[in-house]
Scaffold this active site. Sequence first.
Site, PDB file in Angstrom:
ATOM      1  N   HIS A  46      65.057  -3.843  -1.088  1.00 15.87           N
ATOM      2  CA  HIS A  46      64.220  -2.649  -0.969  1.00 15.87           C
ATOM      3  C   HIS A  46      64.114  -2.221   0.494  1.00 15.87           C
ATOM      4  CE1 HIS A  46      62.853  -4.206  -4.891  1.00 15.87           C
ATOM      5  NE2 HIS A  46      62.598  -2.946  -5.173  1.00 15.87           N
ATOM      6  N   ASP A  75      71.304  -0.258  -9.191  1.00  5.46           N
ATOM      7  CA  ASP A  75      69.895  -0.395  -8.819  1.00  5.46           C
ATOM      8  C   ASP A  75      69.504   0.906  -8.109  1.00  5.46           C
ATOM      9  OD1 ASP A  75      67.396  -1.497  -8.468  1.00  5.46           O
ATOM     10  OD2 ASP A  75      68.108  -3.350  -7.551  1.00  5.46           O
TER      11      ASP A  75
END
Length: 407
Positions: A235, A307
Amino acid sequence: MKKLLLLILIVTVLVCGCTIGKNKGNEGKGQPFPTEPPKGEDLDPLQRQIEQMSIDEKIGQLVIVGLDGYEMDDNTHDMINKYKVGGFILFKRNIQSAEQTLSLINSLKEANTSNKVPLFIAVDEEGGSVSRMPDEFVKLPTSRAVGKIDSEEFAFEIGNTVGFQIKSLGFNMNFAPVLDIDSNPKNPVIGDRSFGANPEIVSSLGTAVMNGLKTHVISTVKHFPGHGDTSVDSHVGLPVIYHDIHRLKSFELVPFKRAIENGADAVMIAHILLPKVDEQNPATFSKTVITDILRNEMNFDGVVITDDMTMGAIVENYDIGEAAVKSVMAGADIILVCHDSQKQIKVLEALKQAAIDGVISESLLDEHVYRVLKLKQKYDLKDETIESVDMEAINEKINHMLNKYYN
């Protein structure tokens, strides 16, 4: 008389010769050589559907986007009406209560009825620390807690219960279970989301949860080829793993291999760089990882989903539009763009321009769209609304299952 016999002989030879000519190449089959099907006869309705789709409709099917707030906004309407997106993913920022969630999902489906293809309505519902469900629901254990019980029957019931729960709200796709092996204690992003540090436990329980989910919704196993041995949160930045293909096959890929052998419908690709496998590209847009390993070596022909492309691993290192195009070229079928409407538009427009320019060939584009439509058809997805959700029935099902294994 002789002339008559000669005439009969000539006719007989001619008839036999014609018969032999007609059956040439079809000896012993007892039927004429097959002819082309009549015009208008369609052997593959999905292919015919794709041929009738516009480029915007095709590109839209390759993208799942997020949205802001508890209700639809102008950008959400644009995503449906202008960009024809294939689906939406909801987060905690979109979920306030069961009633509100049901209303939001119903409004998405209603808005999409003008389009020919139903929406994916997706969520990350892993249980434990990664749960998007409203507070009215009884909480489910972490995957690590499921791993400690180490029961395939329990794992299947977990998946079945989660699937029942989210389907009751209108979801039809879950980005779970996590098949990463928790092999690195310093891993900042996996931890108790994994069933454990043992490949066999992760394989057996992960596959059981997947099969439980599939009784109600589409399951997407993640994060291929394995995010367990990372020390960087994707992230924030791009994790690098220095394992070679032999290590991956003997460890990280084991749970994914089991899931694929048991009918996995969708696989999510991780944002990780494996220099000993592909020194240039992270797995997200590595042809070596997606096409050579996942598709060709592991025989996976389902839907490949990236993702979230707005994560730091991508946006801090690459142009998001170029990354999306590379992902599709490498073998990904769906680009996930969870945040920021401008980034979502950039991805959609980059993919469209690549298709117009021939960078993404028409045949490759159609191949990706075909897989998406095939999955939606398999689960009979429809943009039908749900009138109400029975909270009591759902919580009763959860409590019954938990009491069975914890008491």
